[in-house]
Design an enzyme around this catalytic site. Structure first.
Site, PDB file in Angstrom:
ATOM      1  N   SER A 170       0.810  -1.214   0.000  1.00  0.00           N
ATOM      2  CA  SER A 170       0.000   0.000   0.000  1.00  0.00           C
ATOM      3  C   SER A 170       0.842   1.262   0.000  1.00  0.00           C
ATOM      4  O   SER A 170       1.584   1.534  -0.931  1.00  0.00           O
ATOM      5  CB  SER A 170      -0.975  -0.023   1.179  1.00  0.00           C
ATOM      6  OG  SER A 170      -1.886   1.054   1.103  1.00  0.00           O
ATOM      7  N   HIS A 171       0.753   2.044   1.069  1.00  0.00           N
ATOM      8  CA  HIS A 171       1.412   3.339   1.173  1.00  0.00           C
ATOM      9  C   HIS A 171       2.821   3.236   1.735  1.00  0.00           C
ATOM     10  O   HIS A 171       3.486   4.257   1.929  1.00  0.00           O
ATOM     11  CB  HIS A 171       0.581   4.254   2.066  1.00  0.00           C
ATOM     12  CG  HIS A 171       0.295   3.633   3.407  1.00  0.00           C
ATOM     13  ND1 HIS A 171      -0.556   2.563   3.563  1.00  0.00           N
ATOM     14  CD2 HIS A 171       0.769   3.926   4.648  1.00  0.00           C
ATOM     15  CE1 HIS A 171      -0.596   2.227   4.836  1.00  0.00           C
ATOM     16  NE2 HIS A 171       0.196   3.028   5.513  1.00  0.00           N
TER      17      HIS A 171
ATOM     18  N   ASP B  94      -1.834   6.821  -3.410  1.00  0.00           N
ATOM     19  CA  ASP B  94      -0.750   6.054  -2.813  1.00  0.00           C
ATOM     20  C   ASP B  94      -0.270   4.940  -3.736  1.00  0.00           C
ATOM     21  O   ASP B  94      -0.692   4.842  -4.892  1.00  0.00           O
ATOM     22  CB  ASP B  94      -1.170   5.505  -1.452  1.00  0.00           C
ATOM     23  CG  ASP B  94      -2.178   4.377  -1.541  1.00  0.00           C
ATOM     24  OD1 ASP B  94      -2.932   4.326  -2.533  1.00  0.00           O
ATOM     25  OD2 ASP B  94      -2.224   3.530  -0.619  1.00  0.00           O
TER      26      ASP B  94
ATOM     27  N   ASP C  99      -0.714   1.681  -4.114  1.00  0.00           N
ATOM     28  CA  ASP C  99      -1.609   0.720  -4.763  1.00  0.00           C
ATOM     29  C   ASP C  99      -2.919   1.339  -5.218  1.00  0.00           C
ATOM     30  O   ASP C  99      -3.814   0.641  -5.697  1.00  0.00           O
ATOM     31  CB  ASP C  99      -1.873  -0.478  -3.852  1.00  0.00           C
ATOM     32  CG  ASP C  99      -2.724  -0.136  -2.638  1.00  0.00           C
ATOM     33  OD1 ASP C  99      -2.573   0.981  -2.114  1.00  0.00           O
ATOM     34  OD2 ASP C  99      -3.514  -0.979  -2.206  1.00  0.00           O
TER      35      ASP C  99
ATOM     36  N   ASP D 116      -5.421   3.032  -3.568  1.00  0.00           N
ATOM     37  CA  ASP D 116      -6.672   3.061  -2.810  1.00  0.00           C
ATOM     38  C   ASP D 116      -6.808   4.278  -1.899  1.00  0.00           C
ATOM     39  O   ASP D 116      -7.892   4.544  -1.392  1.00  0.00           O
ATOM     40  CB  ASP D 116      -6.880   1.762  -2.012  1.00  0.00           C
ATOM     41  CG  ASP D 116      -5.799   1.488  -0.976  1.00  0.00           C
ATOM     42  OD1 ASP D 116      -4.840   2.283  -0.883  1.00  0.00           O
ATOM     43  OD2 ASP D 116      -5.902   0.467  -0.271  1.00  0.00           O
ATOM     44  N   ARG D 117      -5.747   5.049  -1.715  1.00  0.00           N
ATOM     45  CA  ARG D 117      -5.827   6.243  -0.870  1.00  0.00           C
ATOM     46  C   ARG D 117      -5.749   7.506  -1.720  1.00  0.00           C
ATOM     47  O   ARG D 117      -5.237   7.482  -2.833  1.00  0.00           O
ATOM     48  CB  ARG D 117      -4.690   6.247   0.165  1.00  0.00           C
ATOM     49  CG  ARG D 117      -4.757   5.081   1.123  1.00  0.00           C
ATOM     50  CD  ARG D 117      -3.692   5.173   2.192  1.00  0.00           C
ATOM     51  NE  ARG D 117      -3.750   4.014   3.076  1.00  0.00           N
ATOM     52  CZ  ARG D 117      -3.430   4.030   4.363  1.00  0.00           C
ATOM     53  NH1 ARG D 117      -3.028   5.146   4.926  1.00  0.00           N
ATOM     54  NH2 ARG D 117      -3.505   2.941   5.094  1.00  0.00           N
TER      55      ARG D 117
ATOM     56  N   LYS E 138     -11.378   0.782  -0.812  1.00  0.00           N
ATOM     57  CA  LYS E 138     -11.304   2.225  -0.994  1.00  0.00           C
ATOM     58  C   LYS E 138     -10.660   2.508  -2.347  1.00  0.00           C
ATOM     59  O   LYS E 138      -9.942   1.673  -2.879  1.00  0.00           O
ATOM     60  CB  LYS E 138     -10.545   2.890   0.147  1.00  0.00           C
ATOM     61  CG  LYS E 138      -9.215   2.258   0.541  1.00  0.00           C
ATOM     62  CD  LYS E 138      -8.688   2.948   1.795  1.00  0.00           C
ATOM     63  CE  LYS E 138      -7.407   2.296   2.301  1.00  0.00           C
ATOM     64  NZ  LYS E 138      -7.661   1.091   3.107  1.00  0.00           N
TER      65      LYS E 138
END
Length: 559
Positions: free
Chosen positions: A115-116, A287, A289, A291-292, A388
């Site tokens: 992710s982030h 981010d 991947d 999703d943010r 998200k």
């Protein structure tokens, strides 16, 4: 024809998936059989449905993704999976994986992302399993995966099966007398087509390009060298007619260009500066991947994720997807400021407060009770997928702006005037010593539950707050009645202000302490957040003795 082989192995300690899968340093994943063990356990937890099934595979483009995709192909073939749908070069954003699982009705998907978190040979990697609804695996599933990792003795693999994933193609193999197919797909096509169903692209394009009545609306979109780069290129350059000056860092890199791919005021500070110094009406960052999201207005006016969720909730009718299907309910994670609660009350919509982790929204969506949800950790989304979705959030905001004719700041000011303002901040203390942080949380919980704490007064900065409630948040899922306990320490004051403490499960090493501070003002809505929240922050640090336990004078990140 290729044949599978069985390889003896031994368990590794600590392969317990967190809220978003298993995240560790790359050097951990490259240990002998470490990754193979975990992949085998993901497949074994689905053993009764595995033969003849289809799985989706993709990741955020970080270091090790291509190598792990190769392992997944080989191990899936040996375990009776019929077909894999793989993003070209192993690339698929997390929300795109969710949509593809749902569109093609697959058994689920394996997402390769941290992710982030930073990427690179010395940084982080991650693997998570998404179920057939497109959402992150439930607690029961991740617990079952973990249990299997503690006793695994063998995994199956087809070592001589080699499948190119650099070109869009369909590859068919014969494995153990069964047909095995790998379909390498355009990572972007399905997702972008879906976004064009959800949003009015011509209206957004008219906003950006300008009309006779309205000057062009200048945007700056930052993919942070993460997975959204190809999606940003297709949507903003090809579909919406933006120029190259409207996008930045749109090439996915294995180390994200050396940056920390987390879209907040600290790690996306260069975007903030570019929007502040340039002639931009709107800024957005995503981010690693995808999703943010972070949303900025002119002069880098920052929209907190809590406010973003509330403003979207109050304006969903301008998005075709919701105009067609209606709005069933709203939800937020427990640490997220309660701004959306007031929108739900005004619109007579159900409001759900859930633990941190997107999987808790999934059951509500599947039951038709939830349409829009968000987390203060820069995650916003709807029931269009079960993750998200950063790009979705940016397009949703552009839809609101095109519909209203207002600026980002004007949207927020109008919202605060109507509903009041939840001042909100989060302090992150990253890579702290786990033992001392766990002791801090234990001592704090004992303090909170001791006689006399509820009703006690705490003062700072000339303000006094009286404790109304103190607990360790627990959640009973209204759909399946499952219980999630010990989800964060909450101190709620009589005026509605809150302090929340959590140990995060999204890091790859050490402990991350998060402190959330939320203060509601009905009238004084135009002040600086730091000034409004200063007294509560001081009280939070004093009650928890956080500096003493972490040894940190300042947080790593303030959002």
């Amino acid at each position: 024809m290729s044949n599978s082989v069985t390889v003896d192995t031994k368990p590794y300690e600590g392969q317990k998936p967190g809220t978003s899968g298993l995240r560790k340093k790359v050097k951990v994943f490259i240990q002998e059989n470490y990754t193979e063990n975990f992949i085998q356990c993901i497949l074994d937890v689905n053993k009764t449905s595995l033969i003849g099934s289809t799985l989706v595979v993709g990741g955020d483009g970080r270091y090790l993704v291509k190598e792990v995709v190769d392992k997944i192909i080989k191990i899936s073939a040996a375990n009776g999976v019929s077909k894999l749908i793989v993003g070209q070069n192993g690339i698929l954003s997390t929300p795109a994986v969710s949509y593809i699982i749902r569109k093609y009705k697959t058994l689920g998907g394996i997402v390769l992302t941290a992710s982030h978190n930073p990427g690179g040979a010395d940084e982080d990697f991650g693997i998570k399993f998404n179920c057939s609804n497109g959402g992150p695996a439930s607690d029961a599933t991740t617990d079952a995966i973990y249990k299997l990792t503690t006793s695994i003795k063998q995994y199956k693999i087809v070592p001589d099966l080699n499948c190119a994933i650099d070109k869009i193609d369909v590859h068919t193999f014969k494995v153990d007398q069964r047909q095995f197919t790998v379909e390498v797909i355009d990572a972007v096509e399905d997702y972008v087509s879906y976004m064009k169903e959800i949003f009015d692209f011509p209206k957004i394009k008219a906003l950006i390009q300008g009309t006779e009545q309205r000057k062009p609306f200048n945007v700056l979109i930052d993919a942070m060298n993460g997975v959204t780069g190809p999606y940003v290129k297709r949507i903003f350059l090809e579909e919406l007619g933006c120029s190259e000056k409207n996008v930045r860092r749109i090439v996915p890199l294995e180390d994200f260009g050396g940056a920390h791919p987390d879209p907040n005021l600290t790690y996306a500070a260069d975007l903030v500066e570019a929007v502040k110094e340039g002639d931009y009406d709107f800024g957005a960052a995503f981010d690693g991947d995808g999703d943010r999201n972070m949303i900025l207005g002119r002069d880098a006016f920052f929209v907190t994720p809590s406010d973003s969720l509330a403003v979207l909730a109050d304006n969903l009718e301008c998005i075709p997807y919701f105009a067609r299907g209606g709005v069933r309910g709203l939800a937020r994670s427990m640490p997220t400021a309660a701004a959306v609660d007031r929108v739900a009350a005004a619109r007579a919509l159900p409001l759900f407060e859930v633990p941190t982790g997107w999987k808790y929204f999934g059951n509500l969506m599947d039951a038709g009770q939830l349409s829009l949800c968000g987390e203060e950790s820069f995650g916003t989304g709807s029931d269009h997928v079960r993750e998200k979705d950063g790009l979705w959030a940016a397009l949703a905001w552009l839809s609101l702006l095109a519909h209203s004719g207002r600026s980002v700041q004007e949207m927020l000011q109008a919202h605060w005037k109507q509903f009041g303002r939840n001042y909100f901040t989060r302090y992150d203390y990253e890579n702290c010593t786990s033992e001392s942080c766990e002791e801090m949380m234990s001592v704090l919980e004992r303090t909170m539950t001791s006689p006399g704490f509820v009703g006690s007064a705490h003062s700072a900065g000339g303000k006094e707050y009286v404790v109304k409630l103190a607990d360790n948040f627990s959640y009973v899922d209204p759909i399946d009645q499952s219980v999630a306990k010990r989800q964060g320490l909450r101190i709620i004051f009589e005026d509605g202000s809150r302090i929340v403490f959590r140990l995060s499960g999204t890091g790859s090493s050490g402990a991350t302490v998060r402190v959330y501070v939320d203060s509601y003002e009905a009238v004084s809505v135009g002040g600086a957040a730091a000034d409004a929240l200063g007294p509560l922050v001081s009280i939070a640090l004093d009650i928890s003795r956080l500096k003493q336990y972490t040894g940190r004078d300042e947080p790593t990140v303030i959002t």
